[in-house]
Design a protein around this motif. Structure first.
Motif, PDB file in Angstrom:
ATOM      1  N   VAL A 149       0.842  -1.208   0.000  1.00  0.00           N
ATOM      2  CA  VAL A 149       0.000   0.000   0.000  1.00  0.00           C
ATOM      3  C   VAL A 149       0.870   1.247   0.000  1.00  0.00           C
ATOM      4  O   VAL A 149       0.596   2.216  -0.716  1.00  0.00           O
ATOM      5  N   ALA A 150       1.926   1.244   0.798  1.00  0.00           N
ATOM      6  CA  ALA A 150       2.825   2.395   0.869  1.00  0.00           C
ATOM      7  C   ALA A 150       3.452   2.675  -0.488  1.00  0.00           C
ATOM      8  O   ALA A 150       3.611   3.831  -0.893  1.00  0.00           O
ATOM      9  N   GLU A 151       3.811   1.624  -1.231  1.00  0.00           N
ATOM     10  CA  GLU A 151       4.458   1.812  -2.527  1.00  0.00           C
ATOM     11  C   GLU A 151       3.452   2.141  -3.624  1.00  0.00           C
ATOM     12  O   GLU A 151       3.763   2.906  -4.542  1.00  0.00           O
ATOM     13  N   GLY A 157      -0.430   0.907  17.784  1.00  0.00           N
ATOM     14  CA  GLY A 157      -0.898   2.034  18.582  1.00  0.00           C
ATOM     15  C   GLY A 157      -0.655   3.384  17.958  1.00  0.00           C
ATOM     16  O   GLY A 157      -0.505   4.388  18.674  1.00  0.00           O
ATOM     17  N   CYS A 158      -0.620   3.440  16.620  1.00  0.00           N
ATOM     18  CA  CYS A 158      -0.403   4.722  15.946  1.00  0.00           C
ATOM     19  C   CYS A 158      -0.961   4.668  14.532  1.00  0.00           C
ATOM     20  O   CYS A 158      -1.031   3.598  13.920  1.00  0.00           O
ATOM     21  N   PRO A 159      -1.374   5.821  13.984  1.00  0.00           N
ATOM     22  CA  PRO A 159      -1.898   5.856  12.612  1.00  0.00           C
ATOM     23  C   PRO A 159      -0.753   5.778  11.608  1.00  0.00           C
ATOM     24  O   PRO A 159       0.252   6.473  11.741  1.00  0.00           O
ATOM     25  N   LEU A 160      -0.912   4.937  10.599  1.00  0.00           N
ATOM     26  CA  LEU A 160       0.135   4.755   9.596  1.00  0.00           C
ATOM     27  C   LEU A 160      -0.138   5.530   8.309  1.00  0.00           C
ATOM     28  O   LEU A 160       0.790   5.837   7.568  1.00  0.00           O
ATOM     29  N   PHE A 161      -1.429   5.822   8.055  1.00  0.00           N
ATOM     30  CA  PHE A 161      -1.802   6.558   6.848  1.00  0.00           C
ATOM     31  C   PHE A 161      -2.689   7.733   7.212  1.00  0.00           C
ATOM     32  O   PHE A 161      -3.502   7.650   8.139  1.00  0.00           O
ATOM     33  N   GLU A 162      -2.534   8.830   6.489  1.00  0.00           N
ATOM     34  CA  GLU A 162      -3.394   9.987   6.687  1.00  0.00           C
ATOM     35  C   GLU A 162      -4.789   9.694   6.157  1.00  0.00           C
ATOM     36  O   GLU A 162      -4.950   8.900   5.220  1.00  0.00           O
ATOM     37  N   LYS A 163      -5.789  10.312   6.762  1.00  0.00           N
ATOM     38  CA  LYS A 163      -7.168  10.106   6.328  1.00  0.00           C
ATOM     39  C   LYS A 163      -7.391  10.832   5.003  1.00  0.00           C
ATOM     40  O   LYS A 163      -7.443  12.046   4.931  1.00  0.00           O
ATOM     41  N   ALA A 217      -3.311   6.959  -0.392  1.00  0.00           N
ATOM     42  CA  ALA A 217      -2.809   6.420   0.874  1.00  0.00           C
ATOM     43  C   ALA A 217      -1.453   7.062   1.146  1.00  0.00           C
ATOM     44  O   ALA A 217      -0.427   6.614   0.641  1.00  0.00           O
ATOM     45  N   LYS A 218      -1.468   8.131   1.900  1.00  0.00           N
ATOM     46  CA  LYS A 218      -0.244   8.863   2.207  1.00  0.00           C
ATOM     47  C   LYS A 218       0.227   8.496   3.605  1.00  0.00           C
ATOM     48  O   LYS A 218      -0.545   8.521   4.563  1.00  0.00           O
ATOM     49  N   LEU A 219       1.497   8.164   3.720  1.00  0.00           N
ATOM     50  CA  LEU A 219       2.052   7.741   4.998  1.00  0.00           C
ATOM     51  C   LEU A 219       2.134   8.904   5.982  1.00  0.00           C
ATOM     52  O   LEU A 219       2.456  10.031   5.618  1.00  0.00           O
ATOM     53  N   THR A 220       1.844   8.601   7.241  1.00  0.00           N
ATOM     54  CA  THR A 220       2.086   9.555   8.316  1.00  0.00           C
ATOM     55  C   THR A 220       3.566   9.473   8.695  1.00  0.00           C
ATOM     56  O   THR A 220       4.325   8.661   8.139  1.00  0.00           O
ATOM     57  N   GLU A 221       3.982  10.262   9.661  1.00  0.00           N
ATOM     58  CA  GLU A 221       5.368  10.188  10.127  1.00  0.00           C
ATOM     59  C   GLU A 221       5.657   8.799  10.710  1.00  0.00           C
ATOM     60  O   GLU A 221       6.737   8.243  10.513  1.00  0.00           O
ATOM     61  N   TYR A 222       4.643   8.251  11.403  1.00  0.00           N
ATOM     62  CA  TYR A 222       4.788   6.885  11.923  1.00  0.00           C
ATOM     63  C   TYR A 222       4.943   5.894  10.768  1.00  0.00           C
ATOM     64  O   TYR A 222       5.765   4.971  10.824  1.00  0.00           O
ATOM     65  N   GLY A 223       4.119   6.077   9.746  1.00  0.00           N
ATOM     66  CA  GLY A 223       4.158   5.176   8.603  1.00  0.00           C
ATOM     67  C   GLY A 223       5.491   5.227   7.865  1.00  0.00           C
ATOM     68  O   GLY A 223       6.003   4.199   7.420  1.00  0.00           O
ATOM     69  N   GLU A 224       6.044   6.438   7.717  1.00  0.00           N
ATOM     70  CA  GLU A 224       7.334   6.585   7.048  1.00  0.00           C
ATOM     71  C   GLU A 224       8.415   5.821   7.804  1.00  0.00           C
ATOM     72  O   GLU A 224       9.254   5.126   7.209  1.00  0.00           O
ATOM     73  N   GLU A 225       8.378   5.920   9.129  1.00  0.00           N
ATOM     74  CA  GLU A 225       9.372   5.213   9.948  1.00  0.00           C
ATOM     75  C   GLU A 225       9.196   3.705   9.835  1.00  0.00           C
ATOM     76  O   GLU A 225      10.168   2.959   9.710  1.00  0.00           O
ATOM     77  N   LEU A 226       7.930   3.255   9.877  1.00  0.00           N
ATOM     78  CA  LEU A 226       7.663   1.825   9.779  1.00  0.00           C
ATOM     79  C   LEU A 226       8.067   1.289   8.410  1.00  0.00           C
ATOM     80  O   LEU A 226       8.627   0.191   8.311  1.00  0.00           O
ATOM     81  N   ARG A 247      10.444   2.223   6.349  1.00  0.00           N
ATOM     82  CA  ARG A 247      11.893   2.016   6.241  1.00  0.00           C
ATOM     83  C   ARG A 247      12.311   0.739   6.952  1.00  0.00           C
ATOM     84  O   ARG A 247      13.123  -0.046   6.434  1.00  0.00           O
ATOM     85  N   SER A 248      11.757   0.521   8.135  1.00  0.00           N
ATOM     86  CA  SER A 248      12.121  -0.674   8.903  1.00  0.00           C
ATOM     87  C   SER A 248      11.484  -1.931   8.318  1.00  0.00           C
ATOM     88  O   SER A 248      12.098  -3.002   8.294  1.00  0.00           O
ATOM     89  N   ALA A 249      10.221  -1.800   7.859  1.00  0.00           N
ATOM     90  CA  ALA A 249       9.491  -2.967   7.350  1.00  0.00           C
ATOM     91  C   ALA A 249      10.178  -3.565   6.132  1.00  0.00           C
ATOM     92  O   ALA A 249      10.237  -4.789   5.983  1.00  0.00           O
ATOM     93  N   LYS A 250      10.704  -2.714   5.250  1.00  0.00           N
ATOM     94  CA  LYS A 250      11.400  -3.215   4.068  1.00  0.00           C
ATOM     95  C   LYS A 250      12.591  -4.076   4.482  1.00  0.00           C
ATOM     96  O   LYS A 250      12.837  -5.141   3.906  1.00  0.00           O
ATOM     97  N   LEU A 251      13.312  -3.611   5.477  1.00  0.00           N
ATOM     98  CA  LEU A 251      14.473  -4.364   5.948  1.00  0.00           C
ATOM     99  C   LEU A 251      14.048  -5.656   6.639  1.00  0.00           C
ATOM    100  O   LEU A 251      14.635  -6.721   6.415  1.00  0.00           O
ATOM    101  N   ILE A 252      13.004  -5.544   7.481  1.00  0.00           N
ATOM    102  CA  ILE A 252      12.544  -6.703   8.245  1.00  0.00           C
ATOM    103  C   ILE A 252      12.043  -7.803   7.313  1.00  0.00           C
ATOM    104  O   ILE A 252      12.418  -8.972   7.449  1.00  0.00           O
TER     105      ILE A 252
END
Length: 213
Positions: A7-9, A39-45, A50-59, A61-66
């Protein structure tokens, strides 16, 4: 996590759902469950993107690696087992199970009957990459397939159709391209999924028969 990455991509829930071959509602529910778990929103309403929030941007970067590390770990562990026990590795591309109503039951039965088979699920391009490197023995994936690099058997082939009103300008066209549909309002019908399920029911049985040994 893989759904979140897609979804992010794609920057669109509907586009990501189409590419993953799952329903919009199912994908939305999966993302909502992930947000609740973290416990945090990943996408803006936003209805249209589907635009990532600041939380989503951080996730992201990590999710791709994980996810990448997890898939590599699966294959590395599998290689050790394969070397020791002469195991057979199967890659299943994400989304190929959607048209088959009893896919997972048959797959579980197949894996139970063949204890020397290891299965991983990943993107179709990842499966092809690992096939080429020799880390997978066979994969069930989406076309088109590079015939110069792989021996392949087509298990299912279908056609896309645009259903329009008789008075719609596109109704007069004999053929359409994807570009012709740009800007057109569309409706995803649950009836299409039901028809696909009915037509594709026998195919997975043939898949298992062909990879049995």
């Amino acid at each position: 996590m893989k759904y979140f990455i897609k979804v992010a991509e794609a920057k669109s829930l509907s586009k990501a759902a189409n590419e993953l071959f799952i329903s919009y509602q199912g994908l939305s529910k999966s993302l909502k469950n992930l947000e609740i778990e973290l416990g945090c929103p990943l996408f803006e309403k936003n209805r249209f993107a589907a635009k990532l929030t600041e939380y989503g941007e951080e996730l992201y970067r990590s999710a791709k690696l994980i996810v990448g590390e997890w898939e590599n770990l699966q294959l590395s562990l599998g290689q050790i087992q394969r070397r020791k026990n002469k195991l057979f590795h199967i890659g299943i591309a994400m989304g190929v199970d959607i048209p088959f109503p009893d896919f997972h039951r048959r797959l579980d039965q197949f894996l139970t009957n063949h204890g020397d088979v290891i299965m991983i699920d990943a993107w179709d391009s990842y499966c092809e990459e690992k096939l080429e490197s020799g880390e997978l023995d066979i994969a069930v994936t989406f076309g088109p397939v590079d015939e110069q690099h792989f021996d392949s058997t087509r298990l299912l082939q279908g056609s896309l159709a645009a259903i329009v009103d008789d008075h719609h300008p596109l109704a007069e066209r004999d053929t359409l391209s994807i570009a012709d549909l740009q800007g057109q309002k569309s409706l995803r019908s649950t009836a299409i999924s039901a028809i696909m399920t009915f037509l594709c029911r026998p195919v997975w049985h043939r898949v298992l028969n062909r990879i049995s040994y």
